[in-house]
Design a protein around this motif. Structure first.
Motif, PDB file in Angstrom:
ATOM      1  N   SER A 481      31.692  35.913  57.391  1.00 15.71           N
ATOM      2  CA  SER A 481      30.274  35.629  57.195  1.00 15.71           C
ATOM      3  C   SER A 481      29.868  35.780  55.738  1.00 15.71           C
ATOM      4  CB  SER A 481      29.422  36.544  58.080  1.00 15.71           C
ATOM      5  OG  SER A 481      29.655  37.904  57.768  1.00 15.71           O
ATOM      6  N   GLU A 482      30.548  36.637  55.009  1.00  9.28           N
ATOM      7  CA  GLU A 482      30.363  36.759  53.564  1.00  9.28           C
ATOM      8  C   GLU A 482      31.731  36.653  52.914  1.00  9.28           C
ATOM      9  OE1 GLU A 482      28.336  39.687  50.206  1.00  9.28           O
ATOM     10  OE2 GLU A 482      29.246  40.578  51.992  1.00  9.28           O
ATOM     11  N   GLY A 483      31.797  35.896  51.851  1.00  6.38           N
ATOM     12  CA  GLY A 483      33.105  35.751  51.205  1.00  6.38           C
ATOM     13  C   GLY A 483      33.017  34.984  49.917  1.00  6.38           C
ATOM     14  N   TRP A 484      34.183  34.696  49.359  1.00  2.71           N
ATOM     15  CA  TRP A 484      34.244  34.051  48.053  1.00  2.71           C
ATOM     16  C   TRP A 484      35.631  33.500  47.785  1.00  2.71           C
ATOM     17  CZ3 TRP A 484      32.963  39.216  48.869  1.00  2.71           C
ATOM     18  CH2 TRP A 484      34.025  40.132  48.706  1.00  2.71           C
ATOM     19  N   LEU A 485      35.686  32.636  46.831  1.00  5.95           N
ATOM     20  CA  LEU A 485      36.932  32.188  46.225  1.00  5.95           C
ATOM     21  C   LEU A 485      36.840  32.475  44.728  1.00  5.95           C
ATOM     22  CD1 LEU A 485      37.527  28.647  47.841  1.00  5.95           C
ATOM     23  CD2 LEU A 485      38.358  30.869  48.624  1.00  5.95           C
ATOM     24  N   ASN A 486      37.855  33.123  44.221  1.00  5.01           N
ATOM     25  CA  ASN A 486      38.010  33.342  42.779  1.00  5.01           C
ATOM     26  C   ASN A 486      36.859  34.141  42.165  1.00  5.01           C
ATOM     27  OD1 ASN A 486      40.421  31.805  42.876  1.00  5.01           O
ATOM     28  ND2 ASN A 486      39.216  29.930  42.767  1.00  5.01           N
ATOM     29  N   ARG A 487      36.353  35.076  42.925  1.00  7.08           N
ATOM     30  CA  ARG A 487      35.299  35.940  42.404  1.00  7.08           C
ATOM     31  C   ARG A 487      35.884  36.943  41.401  1.00  7.08           C
ATOM     32  NH1 ARG A 487      31.866  40.268  46.110  1.00  7.08           N
ATOM     33  NH2 ARG A 487      30.603  41.186  44.403  1.00  7.08           N
ATOM     34  N   GLY A 488      35.182  37.167  40.332  1.00  9.13           N
ATOM     35  CA  GLY A 488      35.532  38.213  39.384  1.00  9.13           C
ATOM     36  C   GLY A 488      36.567  37.865  38.345  1.00  9.13           C
ATOM     37  N   PHE A 489      37.140  36.678  38.396  1.00  5.94           N
ATOM     38  CA  PHE A 489      38.172  36.315  37.417  1.00  5.94           C
ATOM     39  C   PHE A 489      37.551  35.910  36.080  1.00  5.94           C
ATOM     40  CE2 PHE A 489      40.853  35.464  41.234  1.00  5.94           C
ATOM     41  CZ  PHE A 489      41.865  36.367  40.923  1.00  5.94           C
ATOM     42  N   ASP A 490      38.258  36.260  35.024  1.00  5.94           N
ATOM     43  CA  ASP A 490      37.831  35.898  33.680  1.00  5.94           C
ATOM     44  C   ASP A 490      39.072  35.856  32.791  1.00  5.94           C
ATOM     45  OD1 ASP A 490      36.245  35.224  31.540  1.00  5.94           O
ATOM     46  OD2 ASP A 490      34.931  36.974  31.688  1.00  5.94           O
ATOM     47  N   TRP A 491      38.887  35.529  31.523  1.00  6.01           N
ATOM     48  CA  TRP A 491      40.029  35.480  30.606  1.00  6.01           C
ATOM     49  C   TRP A 491      39.558  35.743  29.183  1.00  6.01           C
ATOM     50  CZ3 TRP A 491      37.094  31.231  31.018  1.00  6.01           C
ATOM     51  CH2 TRP A 491      36.978  30.375  29.935  1.00  6.01           C
ATOM     52  N   HIS A 492      40.486  36.118  28.342  1.00  4.73           N
ATOM     53  CA  HIS A 492      40.197  36.285  26.923  1.00  4.73           C
ATOM     54  C   HIS A 492      41.497  36.172  26.131  1.00  4.73           C
ATOM     55  CE1 HIS A 492      41.809  40.435  26.675  1.00  4.73           C
ATOM     56  NE2 HIS A 492      41.249  40.639  27.864  1.00  4.73           N
ATOM     57  N   SER A 493      41.374  36.210  24.821  1.00  2.07           N
ATOM     58  CA  SER A 493      42.521  36.163  23.896  1.00  2.07           C
ATOM     59  C   SER A 493      43.393  34.936  24.130  1.00  2.07           C
ATOM     60  CB  SER A 493      43.368  37.441  24.045  1.00  2.07           C
ATOM     61  OG  SER A 493      42.579  38.595  23.830  1.00  2.07           O
ATOM     62  N   ALA A 494      42.748  33.771  24.291  1.00  2.00           N
ATOM     63  CA  ALA A 494      43.504  32.537  24.513  1.00  2.00           C
ATOM     64  C   ALA A 494      44.197  32.084  23.229  1.00  2.00           C
ATOM     65  CB  ALA A 494      42.584  31.446  25.024  1.00  2.00           C
ATOM     66  N   ILE A 495      45.426  31.614  23.371  1.00  2.00           N
ATOM     67  CA  ILE A 495      46.202  31.040  22.277  1.00  2.00           C
ATOM     68  C   ILE A 495      46.652  29.655  22.709  1.00  2.00           C
ATOM     69  CG2 ILE A 495      48.271  31.265  20.852  1.00  2.00           C
ATOM     70  CD1 ILE A 495      48.204  34.264  21.412  1.00  2.00           C
ATOM     71  N   ASP A 496      46.331  28.660  21.909  1.00  2.00           N
ATOM     72  CA  ASP A 496      46.735  27.288  22.206  1.00  2.00           C
ATOM     73  C   ASP A 496      47.226  26.668  20.907  1.00  2.00           C
ATOM     74  OD1 ASP A 496      47.109  24.715  23.050  1.00  2.00           O
ATOM     75  OD2 ASP A 496      45.059  24.390  23.782  1.00  2.00           O
ATOM     76  N   GLN A 497      48.513  26.805  20.665  1.00  2.00           N
ATOM     77  CA  GLN A 497      49.149  26.325  19.443  1.00  2.00           C
ATOM     78  C   GLN A 497      50.292  25.395  19.815  1.00  2.00           C
ATOM     79  OE1 GLN A 497      50.347  30.016  17.642  1.00  2.00           O
ATOM     80  NE2 GLN A 497      48.242  30.577  17.027  1.00  2.00           N
ATOM     81  N   PRO A 498      50.793  24.614  18.889  1.00  2.00           N
ATOM     82  CA  PRO A 498      51.854  23.648  19.231  1.00  2.00           C
ATOM     83  C   PRO A 498      53.064  24.271  19.922  1.00  2.00           C
ATOM     84  CG  PRO A 498      50.961  23.148  17.077  1.00  2.00           C
ATOM     85  CD  PRO A 498      50.332  24.435  17.495  1.00  2.00           C
ATOM     86  N   ASN A 499      53.403  25.529  19.598  1.00  2.00           N
ATOM     87  CA  ASN A 499      54.592  26.147  20.184  1.00  2.00           C
ATOM     88  C   ASN A 499      54.282  27.406  20.992  1.00  2.00           C
ATOM     89  OD1 ASN A 499      56.687  24.375  19.053  1.00  2.00           O
ATOM     90  ND2 ASN A 499      55.960  25.188  17.086  1.00  2.00           N
ATOM     91  N   ARG A 500      52.994  27.662  21.224  1.00  2.00           N
ATOM     92  CA  ARG A 500      52.642  28.913  21.896  1.00  2.00           C
ATOM     93  C   ARG A 500      51.346  28.724  22.670  1.00  2.00           C
ATOM     94  NH1 ARG A 500      54.184  34.207  21.088  1.00  2.00           N
ATOM     95  NH2 ARG A 500      52.625  35.832  21.483  1.00  2.00           N
ATOM     96  N   LEU A 501      51.350  29.161  23.934  1.00  2.00           N
ATOM     97  CA  LEU A 501      50.189  28.994  24.810  1.00  2.00           C
ATOM     98  C   LEU A 501      50.092  30.206  25.728  1.00  2.00           C
ATOM     99  CD1 LEU A 501      47.928  27.060  25.960  1.00  2.00           C
ATOM    100  CD2 LEU A 501      49.659  26.257  27.586  1.00  2.00           C
TER     101      LEU A 501
END
Length: 576
Positions: A481-501
């Motif tokens: 009756s009460e619920g969720w999908l993907n509650r509380g998820f977050d992210w930080h310190s993202a790296i998106d470089q040609p050789n590193r992700l």
């Protein structure tokens, strides 16, 4: 912007004196990619309809048939600003004193019993152009009266909405680098006159792709504060008649809602047509306004968001899924995801009936878009999110006892988003249509969290979380009756470089129980490129790197990532 009365604007051409029983005093003014045509209407029948013509030569009776038709079906008194009349939204309301449109910043309103058409210049109508206006009772051309004898110089340009307030108008590039939030109201909104009036400080005239005819007027309200510009839109289109065939009595007025999508192309006559063919006119003018905000105000194209509740939430979901290259993310409170004729025990009507209001009797007739696509398939959210390409993150709420937005369609969308590994978070409870106000505080904080996303930045999409609840099979009696999908998820310190992700994933909300496992798929990757079958190294926290083979679909997914504490878990892909 310099403001002048229309009669003194550069490019205005007088076309004669008043004559009885005809169109007279035709004038044309070019400004910012549009031609503003005005005329007088004397002693014409109330049901007279007007047609606007254009040609590269003066229009006469001899060449009228060769002239380009810009618009037809224009009603009497089209210069009247119907947005200022309560009866436009409710025929039982007290009518207001007629007011004319203000079509230049600070200008005097037009006479409300006169004619107005706004043409958006295209390549075919650029240069020296002549214009003429005829009506249903006469195709006669009287040069200098209803046909220009001098050309109007035109060129393709960025159309500008017209400031309607008495305060100073926003200046060019005054919102440089700011985020743009498109705010969509619920059903019954969009009223700008009478006791329920909402503010509007801009007037926009659409092109031929943005309405059943060119030049339909749209009003919206623009505010700017801090790092954000908010464009609050009003979903009403002028039908020039009460749309009484609509199953919703709120459409039994001349200015109806379109469910933030569009309507039957035959709207001004009837939507009860043998063939139901419509278009996403409303979505098109929303995209045009976003383009204006980016080009003229200077808003950041990577930070355009859409939000709304009920009908507005439904519009937000559809816009996000149909235009993933425009919207960075969406917040949708109690939305419809898909439109079907399935009846739910908690609902008053099927979701497809919402689209039947502006489109016509689609239950017994197949509804098509102008390109031949099936309307209900086009609006099937579960189908639209089941794609390989990145779709904008959607944060949503739903009530299992919602009598307005039935629960039964929701699980199919939830399942499709999870299976496609798209970014989607939802909270539900056993509440009714107003359930969003009873959501936990961390869920209410989604109102700001969705603004974290950018079109030009990588982000994680979560799926198959061990913390997800059971949404059931669509029957409100089944599932949590009460619920969720993907509650509380977050992210930080993202790296998106040609050789590193990589990045750090966190999970936290009041009452959470660790550990949690979740699949993390990286979306909108910018610099790191990996082909299917390519060998990478994957390191989680300080563990020993493991070999990772890019799957055939090309999606980089860390499966079963374990989050043990509020500090989260880090992972990194690298190339050998």
């Amino acid at each position: 912007m310099k403001t002048l009365a229309l009669t003194t604007l550069a490019g205005t051409f007088l076309a004669g004196t008043m004559l009885a029983n005809t169109v007279t005093n035709l004038q044309a003014t070019y400004r910012s990619g549009q031609v503003f045509l005005t005329w007088q209407e004397r002693d014409l029948p109330a049901d007279a309809l007007f047609t606007v013509h254009s040609h590269h030569e003066p229009i006469t009776a001899d060449n009228l048939s060769a002239a380009q038709t810009l618009a037809s079906g224009i009603h009497r008194g089209s210069a009247r600003d119907w947005w200022q009349d309560p009866q436009s939204f409710n025929l039982k309301a007290e009518p207001a004193e007629p007011q004319g449109f203000v079509i230049a910043d600070g200008a005097t309103p037009l006479a409300p019993d006169s004619g107005l058409h706004v043409h958006t210049v295209a390549a075919a109508t650029a240069g020296s152009r002549y214009f003429a206006v005829t009506w249903t009772g006469s195709q006669a051309i009287d040069p200098g009266a209803n046909s220009l004898t001098r050309p109007c110089r035109t060129e393709v340009g960025q159309p500008l909405p017209i400031w309607q307030a008495t305060t100073p108008a926003p200046q060019p590039q005054s919102a440089q680098g700011k985020a743009l939030v498109i705010s969509l109201h619920g059903r019954g909104g969009g009223i700008t006159a009478g006791p329920k009036a909402r503010p509007a400080n801009y007037l926009w005239f659409g092109d031929h792709d943005q309405g059943w005819r060119e030049g339909l007027p749209v009003k919206f309200h623009l505010t700017s504060g801090g790092d954000t510009v908010t464009m609050t839109l009003h979903d009403r289109v002028w039908a020039n008649r009460p749309v009484r065939e609509s199953p919703d009595a709120r459409d039994h007025c001349p200015a109806i809602s379109t469910w933030w999508f569009g309507y039957n192309r035959n709207l001004p006559v009837t939507t009860d047509t043998p063939e139901i063919i419509g278009s996403n006119y409303t979505q098109r003018y929303i995209l045009a306004l976003i383009q204006w905000a980016q080009n003229w105000l200077g808003t950041d194209p990577n930070q355009t968001y859409v939000t709304g509740g009920s009908m507005g939430g439904s519009g937000a979901v559809a816009l996000a899924l149909h235009f993933p290259d425009v919207f960075a993310a969406a917040l949708a409170l109690v939305p419809v995801y898909s439109y079907t004729w399935d009846i739910c025990s908690t609902s008053k009507s099927a979701t497809a009936q919402r689209i039947a209001c502006p489109m016509g009797p689609i239950k017994n007739r197949t509804a098509k878009l102008l390109d031949g696509a099936d309307l209900l398939q086009h609006l099937d959210g579960a189908r639209n999110i089941s794609v390989l390409a990145d779709t904008p993150p959607i944060f949503a709420t739903n009530g299992r006892s919602d009598a307005s937005i039935p629960w039964n369609n929701n699980p199919a969308f939830y399942r499709a988003a999870n299976d496609a590994r798209q970014a989607f978070a939802v909270y539900w409870n056993d509440g009714a249509h107003g359930m969003s106000s009873t959501a936990p505080e961390d869920v209410k904080n989604w109102r700001t969290q969705y603004r974290k996303y950018r079109l030009n930045q990588c982000f994680p999409a979560f799926s198959n979380s061990s913390d997800n609840r059971d949404f059931g099979d669509g029957n409100p009696e089944n599932g949590d009756s009460e619920g969720w999908l993907n509650r509380g998820f977050d992210w930080h310190s993202a790296i998106d470089q040609p050789n590193r992700l990589g990045m750090t994933i966190t999970a936290n909300y009041p009452g959470i129980t660790y550990p949690i496992t979740v699949d993390v798929t990286l979306r909108r990757i910018q610099a790191f490129k990996a082909a299917p079958g390519e060998k990478l190294r994957l390191q989680i926290n300080q563990e020993k790197p493991r070999l990772y083979t890019v799957p055939a679909n090309g999606l980089l997914t860390v499966t079963g990532l374990k989050v043990n504490t509020p500090e989260g878990t880090s992972f990194t892909f690298t190339k050998p």
